[in-house]
Design a protein around this motif. Structure first.
Motif, PDB file in Angstrom:
ATOM      1  N   GLY A  14     -16.550  16.588  50.003  1.00  0.00           N
ATOM      2  CA  GLY A  14     -16.156  16.723  48.600  1.00  0.00           C
ATOM      3  C   GLY A  14     -17.228  17.490  47.854  1.00  0.00           C
ATOM      4  N   LEU A  54     -13.465  18.561  39.929  1.00  0.00           N
ATOM      5  CA  LEU A  54     -12.870  18.479  38.591  1.00  0.00           C
ATOM      6  C   LEU A  54     -13.552  19.396  37.577  1.00  0.00           C
ATOM      7  CD1 LEU A  54     -12.164  14.649  38.362  1.00  0.00           C
ATOM      8  CD2 LEU A  54     -10.467  16.471  38.428  1.00  0.00           C
ATOM      9  N   LEU A  57     -19.265  22.913  29.192  1.00  0.00           N
ATOM     10  CA  LEU A  57     -19.397  21.841  30.198  1.00  0.00           C
ATOM     11  C   LEU A  57     -19.282  22.402  31.607  1.00  0.00           C
ATOM     12  CD1 LEU A  57     -17.251  19.036  28.604  1.00  0.00           C
ATOM     13  CD2 LEU A  57     -19.655  18.886  29.214  1.00  0.00           C
TER      14      LEU A  57
HETATM   15  C1  LIG Z   1      -8.935  15.615  33.154  1.00  0.00           C
HETATM   16  C2  LIG Z   1     -10.396  15.296  33.245  1.00  0.00           C
HETATM   17  C3  LIG Z   1     -11.269  15.819  32.312  1.00  0.00           C
HETATM   18  C4  LIG Z   1     -12.626  15.504  32.367  1.00  0.00           C
HETATM   19  N1  LIG Z   1     -13.438  16.016  31.421  1.00  0.00           N
HETATM   20  C5  LIG Z   1     -14.744  15.688  31.429  1.00  0.00           C
HETATM   21  C6  LIG Z   1     -15.598  16.188  30.422  1.00  0.00           C
HETATM   22  O1  LIG Z   1     -15.178  16.906  29.513  1.00  0.00           O
HETATM   23  N2  LIG Z   1     -16.922  15.827  30.473  1.00  0.00           N
HETATM   24  C7  LIG Z   1     -17.419  15.013  31.470  1.00  0.00           C
HETATM   25  O2  LIG Z   1     -18.620  14.700  31.467  1.00  0.00           O
HETATM   26  N3  LIG Z   1     -16.610  14.511  32.434  1.00  0.00           N
HETATM   27  C8  LIG Z   1     -15.296  14.840  32.437  1.00  0.00           C
HETATM   28  N4  LIG Z   1     -14.477  14.339  33.408  1.00  0.00           N
HETATM   29  C9  LIG Z   1     -15.058  13.454  34.452  1.00  0.00           C
HETATM   30  C10 LIG Z   1     -15.693  14.273  35.617  1.00  0.00           C
HETATM   31  O3  LIG Z   1     -14.844  15.318  35.964  1.00  0.00           O
HETATM   32  C11 LIG Z   1     -15.947  13.311  36.796  1.00  0.00           C
HETATM   33  O4  LIG Z   1     -16.954  12.379  36.412  1.00  0.00           O
HETATM   34  C12 LIG Z   1     -16.422  14.011  38.064  1.00  0.00           C
HETATM   35  O5  LIG Z   1     -15.689  15.171  38.360  1.00  0.00           O
HETATM   36  C13 LIG Z   1     -16.320  13.055  39.273  1.00  0.00           C
HETATM   37  O6  LIG Z   1     -16.965  13.698  40.338  1.00  0.00           O
HETATM   38  P1  LIG Z   1     -16.586  13.453  41.861  1.00  0.00           P
HETATM   39  O7  LIG Z   1     -17.450  14.425  42.605  1.00  0.00           O
HETATM   40  O8  LIG Z   1     -16.650  12.033  42.185  1.00  0.00           O
HETATM   41  O9  LIG Z   1     -15.035  13.883  42.010  1.00  0.00           O
HETATM   42  P2  LIG Z   1     -14.304  15.283  41.906  1.00  0.00           P
HETATM   43  O10 LIG Z   1     -14.860  16.122  40.825  1.00  0.00           O
HETATM   44  O11 LIG Z   1     -12.855  14.973  41.851  1.00  0.00           O
HETATM   45  O12 LIG Z   1     -14.602  16.018  43.290  1.00  0.00           O
HETATM   46  C14 LIG Z   1     -13.995  15.620  44.490  1.00  0.00           C
HETATM   47  C15 LIG Z   1     -13.975  16.777  45.472  1.00  0.00           C
HETATM   48  O13 LIG Z   1     -13.492  16.296  46.731  1.00  0.00           O
HETATM   49  C16 LIG Z   1     -12.557  17.222  47.272  1.00  0.00           C
HETATM   50  N5  LIG Z   1     -11.638  16.477  48.139  1.00  0.00           N
HETATM   51  C17 LIG Z   1     -10.677  15.598  47.761  1.00  0.00           C
HETATM   52  N6  LIG Z   1     -10.045  15.106  48.847  1.00  0.00           N
HETATM   53  C18 LIG Z   1     -10.611  15.684  49.927  1.00  0.00           C
HETATM   54  C19 LIG Z   1     -10.380  15.584  51.326  1.00  0.00           C
HETATM   55  N7  LIG Z   1      -9.445  14.761  51.835  1.00  0.00           N
HETATM   56  N8  LIG Z   1     -11.136  16.334  52.163  1.00  0.00           N
HETATM   57  C20 LIG Z   1     -12.096  17.168  51.665  1.00  0.00           C
HETATM   58  N9  LIG Z   1     -12.349  17.308  50.344  1.00  0.00           N
HETATM   59  C21 LIG Z   1     -11.618  16.567  49.480  1.00  0.00           C
HETATM   60  C22 LIG Z   1     -11.878  17.807  46.055  1.00  0.00           C
HETATM   61  O14 LIG Z   1     -11.271  19.071  46.325  1.00  0.00           O
HETATM   62  C23 LIG Z   1     -13.046  17.920  45.070  1.00  0.00           C
HETATM   63  O15 LIG Z   1     -13.702  19.147  45.190  1.00  0.00           O
HETATM   64  C24 LIG Z   1     -13.120  14.645  33.386  1.00  0.00           C
HETATM   65  C25 LIG Z   1     -12.230  14.124  34.329  1.00  0.00           C
HETATM   66  C26 LIG Z   1     -10.886  14.448  34.261  1.00  0.00           C
HETATM   67  C27 LIG Z   1      -9.942  13.873  35.272  1.00  0.00           C
END
Ligand SMILES: Cc1cc2nc3c(=O)[nH]c(=O)nc-3n(C[C@H](O)[C@H](O)[C@H](O)COP(=O)(O)OP(=O)(O)OC[C@H]3O[C@@H](n4cnc5c(N)ncnc54)[C@H](O)[C@@H]3O)c2cc1C
Length: 436
Positions: free
Chosen positions: A8, A42, A54
């Motif tokens: 991810g 995201l 951002l």
């Molecule tokens: C609509 C929305 C708006 C937001 N706006 C803000 C904002 O304005 N400011 C802020 O601070 N936070 C914001 N957030 C929160 C922020 O985006 C999250 O805190 C952050 O992205 C979480 O990070 P993560 O790496 O856990 O997940 P993610 O960002 O979801 O990353 C997960 C990654 O894993 C990959 N993946 C998924 N499944 C698989 C698989 N089976 N195999 C391989 N790869 C895979 C995906 O493609 C992705 O690249 C927002 C969230 C959402 C939903």
């Protein structure tokens, strides 16, 4: 040499890779896998396109991807192309950072009617997510409803409210810009089960609503507790509530044709319509002594030909990995799932917190790995070499960071005037750009 794989490439994945790089220096190689050839999760597919400042956080992640011990391996999906067990055979530790891409269900009758859309799908549509390129949300009616009282609900309501002119400088995809420009929606109702004191909306995002070109926020003064009650709120929340009070004190601007209506103490009971959504049946609520919403028995209808539910997300289960059904995330103890298998970010904590929250989260797990696994030899674990051989035997063609750069350059080259890029919206377009 240690071999680590972070699955991810969103914020959590990148902060973890950064922390592992710092902890091990030249004594480790770190591969960041993603199901797509484009990184950042995201940041690309979730954060609103009109919040470009951002999205600039990805520059920091670029530095990580470009650092000596780190490789980005795109177009590889855990659960489809490779299993968690196989990665554990190839790497010293596997860190799952796959986020929480699935919408939580409302669990009320009618939620599967056409025109009822989860926020992951709606947000993905305007941000160029390949799974939602053909979503075609119905924008021909005059009323839309957004269910939820968090920042995602605000993003969705704001995007529905803006004029084409207000998207200048954003990277909203062309198909969404055109559809929104032709939208007939005039009233966007935001439904929340509890009151203004219980919102999960931040001041910056709320403040923006006071400056929209064509939309007035509409808030009812009767929904607020007495002003003194605000003193007990934490400062950020107090600021948000103060902004809502200011909206409540203002009459809607007659020069603005659209309204964003905050309907507090409103619990959706069912979604109705003849073959497609036409209205939401709502029950008025009040707070009980524990602060939970309790139905009052009073019912009314909110017209809507588009409903977007913004009530949270879940992580999909991955075969062989312990899963917390209730929490919708991997079952873990401070990030550790089992021996050599970890979770970070939304896959660890559930869908809460900002981009920045994922930094201490990733660092904590990386520190834990470093304390459990001092620098040393991986034995005969093959790392990226072994993974590539396995993928080749399955006909899977991984992409790398240079491929992403090529996609990005092409997107920047396609940008309309005033926009930083015009994103590709289909997986095949990415691969075609790479000559695959
Ligand atoms: C609509 C929305 C708006 C937001 N706006 C803000 C904002 O304005 N400011 C802020 O601070 N936070 C914001 N957030 C929160 C922020 O985006 C999250 O805190 C952050 O992205 C979480 O990070 P993560 O790496 O856990 O997940 P993610 O960002 O979801 O990353 C997960 C990654 O894993 C990959 N993946 C998924 N499944 C698989 C698989 N089976 N195999 C391989 N790869 C895979 C995906 O493609 C992705 O690249 C927002 C969230 C959402 C939903």
């Amino acid at each position: 040499m240690r071999h680590f794989v972070v699955v991810g490439s969103g914020p959590a994945g990148f902060y973890t890779a950064e922390a592992l790089g710092k902890a091990y220096g030249e004594a480790a190689r770190i591969d960041i896998l993603d199901r797509y050839p484009v990184p950042y999760g995201l940041i690309r597919f979730g954060v609103a396109p009109d919040h470009q400042s951002l999205k600039a956080v990805s520059k920091r992640y670029d530095k990580v991807a470009e650092s000596a011990g780190v490789d980005f391996i795109g177009n590889v999906c855990i659960g489809r192309d490779v299993s968690a067990g196989e990665l554990l055979e190839l790497y010293d530790a596997v860190i799952l950072a796959i986020g929480a891409p699935h919408d939580r269900k409302l669990g009320i009758p009618g939620e599967d009617l056409p025109g009822v859309i989860g926020s992951a799908a709606f947000v993905g549509w305007y941000n160029g997510h390949p799974d939602f390129a053909d979503l075609g949300p119905p924008l021909g009616g005059t009323h839309a409803a957004v269910i939820g009282n968090g920042n995602v609900a605000l993003d969705v309501a704001r995007i529905l409210s803006k004029t084409a002119h207000e998207f200048e400088g954003s990277d909203i995809v062309g198909h969404a810009l055109e559809a929104l420009d032709n939208s007939a929606i005039k009233t966007i109702t935001i439904l929340g089960r509890r009151g203004p004191h219980q919102i999960a909306m931040t001041p910056k995002e709320l403040g923006e609503l006071g400056h929209l070109d064509a939309t007035s926020p509409v808030v009812e003064a009767k929904d607020f507790p007495p002003l003194e009650a605000d003193d007990a709120l934490e400062p950020g929340q107090r600021k948000s509530v103060t902004i809502l009070r200011e909206f409540a004190a203002r009459a809607p601007d007659p020069a603005k044709p659209k309204h964003m209506v905050f309907d507090f103490f409103a619990k959706p009971l069912s979604i109705d319509g003849d073959g497609k959504v036409e209205r939401i049946v709502v029950e008025r609520t009040e707070l009980d002594e524990t602060g939970a919403a309790r139905g009052t028995g009073e019912r009314y209808e909110v017209p809507a030909s588009l409903v977007v539910s913004c009530i949270g997300y879940s992580t999909p289960p991955v075969e062989g990995v312990a899963y917390d059904e209730r929490g919708g995330k991997f079952l873990n103890d401070s990030g550790k799932i089992t021996d050599r298998l970890y979770a970070v970010g939304w896959a660890r904590r559930g869908p809460t917190g900002t981009i920045g929250t994922n930094r201490p989260d990733g660092y904590e797990v990386a520190d834990r790995i470093a304390s459990e696994m001092p620098p040393g030899s991986s034995g005969d674990r093959g790392g990226a070499k072994g993974l590539k051989l396995l993928l080749e035997s399955r006909g899977v063609m991984p992409t790398d960071y240079d491929d992403w750069r090529k996609i990005e350059e092409t997107e920047v080259g396609r940008a309309r005037p005033g926009s930083p890029r015009e994103k590709f919206v289909r997986h095949e377009e990415w691969l075609e750009t790479l000559g695959r």
